[in-house]
Design an enzyme around this catalytic site. Sequence first.
Site, PDB file in Angstrom:
ATOM      1  N   SER A  98       0.864  -1.183   0.000  1.00 37.56           N
ATOM      2  CA  SER A  98       0.000   0.000   0.000  1.00 37.56           C
ATOM      3  C   SER A  98       0.901   1.234   0.000  1.00 37.56           C
ATOM      4  O   SER A  98       2.025   1.193   0.498  1.00 37.56           O
ATOM      5  CB  SER A  98      -0.927   0.000   1.217  1.00 37.56           C
ATOM      6  OG  SER A  98      -1.906   1.004   1.073  1.00 37.56           O
TER       7      SER A  98
HETATM    8  C1  LIG Z   1      -1.511   2.787  -4.524  1.00 35.90           C
HETATM    9  S1  LIG Z   1      -2.565   2.450  -3.183  1.00 35.90           S
HETATM   10  C2  LIG Z   1      -3.805   3.702  -3.241  1.00 35.90           C
HETATM   11  C3  LIG Z   1      -3.283   5.054  -2.910  1.00 35.90           C
HETATM   12  C4  LIG Z   1      -4.312   6.070  -2.602  1.00 35.90           C
HETATM   13  N1  LIG Z   1      -5.036   6.463  -3.759  1.00 35.90           N
HETATM   14  C5  LIG Z   1      -3.667   7.267  -1.895  1.00 35.90           C
HETATM   15  O1  LIG Z   1      -3.728   8.365  -2.430  1.00 35.90           O
HETATM   16  O2  LIG Z   1      -3.113   7.052  -0.833  1.00 35.90           O
HETATM   17  C6  LIG Z   1      -3.452   1.056  -3.762  1.00 35.90           C
HETATM   18  C7  LIG Z   1      -4.409   0.512  -2.733  1.00 35.90           C
HETATM   19  O3  LIG Z   1      -5.262  -0.411  -3.378  1.00 35.90           O
HETATM   20  C8  LIG Z   1      -5.615  -1.377  -2.421  1.00 35.90           C
HETATM   21  N2  LIG Z   1      -6.189  -2.534  -3.102  1.00 35.90           N
HETATM   22  C9  LIG Z   1      -5.550  -3.565  -3.700  1.00 35.90           C
HETATM   23  N3  LIG Z   1      -6.446  -4.422  -4.210  1.00 35.90           N
HETATM   24  C10 LIG Z   1      -7.672  -3.918  -3.950  1.00 35.90           C
HETATM   25  C11 LIG Z   1      -8.997  -4.349  -4.225  1.00 35.90           C
HETATM   26  N4  LIG Z   1      -9.225  -5.489  -4.890  1.00 35.90           N
HETATM   27  N5  LIG Z   1     -10.012  -3.585  -3.797  1.00 35.90           N
HETATM   28  C12 LIG Z   1      -9.807  -2.418  -3.118  1.00 35.90           C
HETATM   29  N6  LIG Z   1      -8.565  -1.979  -2.819  1.00 35.90           N
HETATM   30  C13 LIG Z   1      -7.519  -2.719  -3.238  1.00 35.90           C
HETATM   31  C14 LIG Z   1      -4.314  -1.658  -1.699  1.00 35.90           C
HETATM   32  O4  LIG Z   1      -4.536  -2.278  -0.450  1.00 35.90           O
HETATM   33  C15 LIG Z   1      -3.744  -0.247  -1.598  1.00 35.90           C
HETATM   34  O5  LIG Z   1      -4.076   0.337  -0.369  1.00 35.90           O
END
Ligand SMILES: C[S@@+](CC[C@H](N)C(=O)[O-])C[C@H]1O[C@@H](n2cnc3c(N)ncnc32)[C@H](O)[C@@H]1O
Length: 379
Positions: A98
Amino acid sequence: MSTDRSLAEALADHIAASGDLRSPEWRRAVLDVPRHEFLRDGFFRRTDEGHVTGWEPVLPDDPTWLPACYANASLVTQIAGGIVPRDIEGRIFRQPTSSSTMPGLVVRMLEELGVEDGMRVLEIGSGTGYSTGLLSHRLGDELVTSVEVDPAVSGRARAALGRIGHHPRMVIGDGLQGHREGAPYDRLIATCGVLRIPVAWLEQVKPGGRILATVGGWLYASELACLTVHEDGTAAGRLLGGEVSFMLARPHTPPPLGVLPDFAREGTERECTVPGDALTDWTARFVAQLAVPGAQRFSLMDGDGDMDVLLDVHGESWAGLRNEKGRWIVREGGPEPLWRRIEDALLRWGRDGAPALGSFTVGVSAEGGQTVSWPSSAG
Ligand SMILES: C[S@@+](CC[C@H](N)C(=O)[O-])C[C@H]1O[C@@H](n2cnc3c(N)ncnc32)[C@H](O)[C@@H]1O
């Protein structure tokens, strides 16, 4: 002016100069939503040692923490599906799971999303909640729903949003299913990557509405796709270009490799018609990924030198590539000749003038079948 406000001003100026920030509404959001509030639990700084990538915690008592929160950089906040900065001292050598996305990229995506007053937006991948905060600032909490698969990550995002007075709908669950209770949405934005656009998203976004997500694969080339949903339940659009990458949505991450074939002795060997190092190019890798969507890639080192391996764990096909005194040799095994498929796709793409990803189109059927195509020189 407070230090964090002047840091936010500098960040807004920086991402405006790069062309990511274009509108006064999003500028105001970048100035008013304090990114450091979303990073109060710290982040991990990358430390490269030879070929190995490690991560060390940076906490708010570190003097570099506050300026780093306002740098135009992505900041890793969780490793290996659960480890947060306060959990460790020293370094950890595992995969990030994350992060707080690079602000310039978040804002570029929000601009491309074409958000207008009164629109309902579904965000997939809350992460730290920073992008959720920008959306809530722009639209109001009641129009924003954000889905995060990891309950602890979602809880921290909710707490950070609460600290700055925002209370959008924060949902814990698999964002690939969307969030039916809040549908229909005018816009859907995903800040985790997908292999293909899920049918649930097509069903939950209004006709004429827009989906913005990074489409990628297991060869780790990806691109932002912007699609419009049609009345008949299909969606179509194009890739936006810019070599954008996001961590893949958890259900789309590659399966374990399992027991490996004997790459040195099984299968049959031939000279490559496309050199094995073609995949160092991002766009070529994207094209290759379209040709062998189930293949994963890794390197093996033995006494005879490095081997670049492609392996489709479902189909049991594989290809091992090595360079012998300037000649690229491939050994392929299993029912599908993986490298042959890649060669054919790359040669076709080359004959079409090797178009850039920004000219590729994407279509999704109502049943979820996805096609990604580049403009053909044949017309
Ligand atoms: C790059 S981060 C997001 C960053 C966020 N937009 C920010 O500004 O902090 C990607 C996130 O997607 C989540 N994620 C991964 N697979 C997912 C799923 N199937 N459904 C929802 N969230 C998911 C991860 O746990 C992670 O927290």
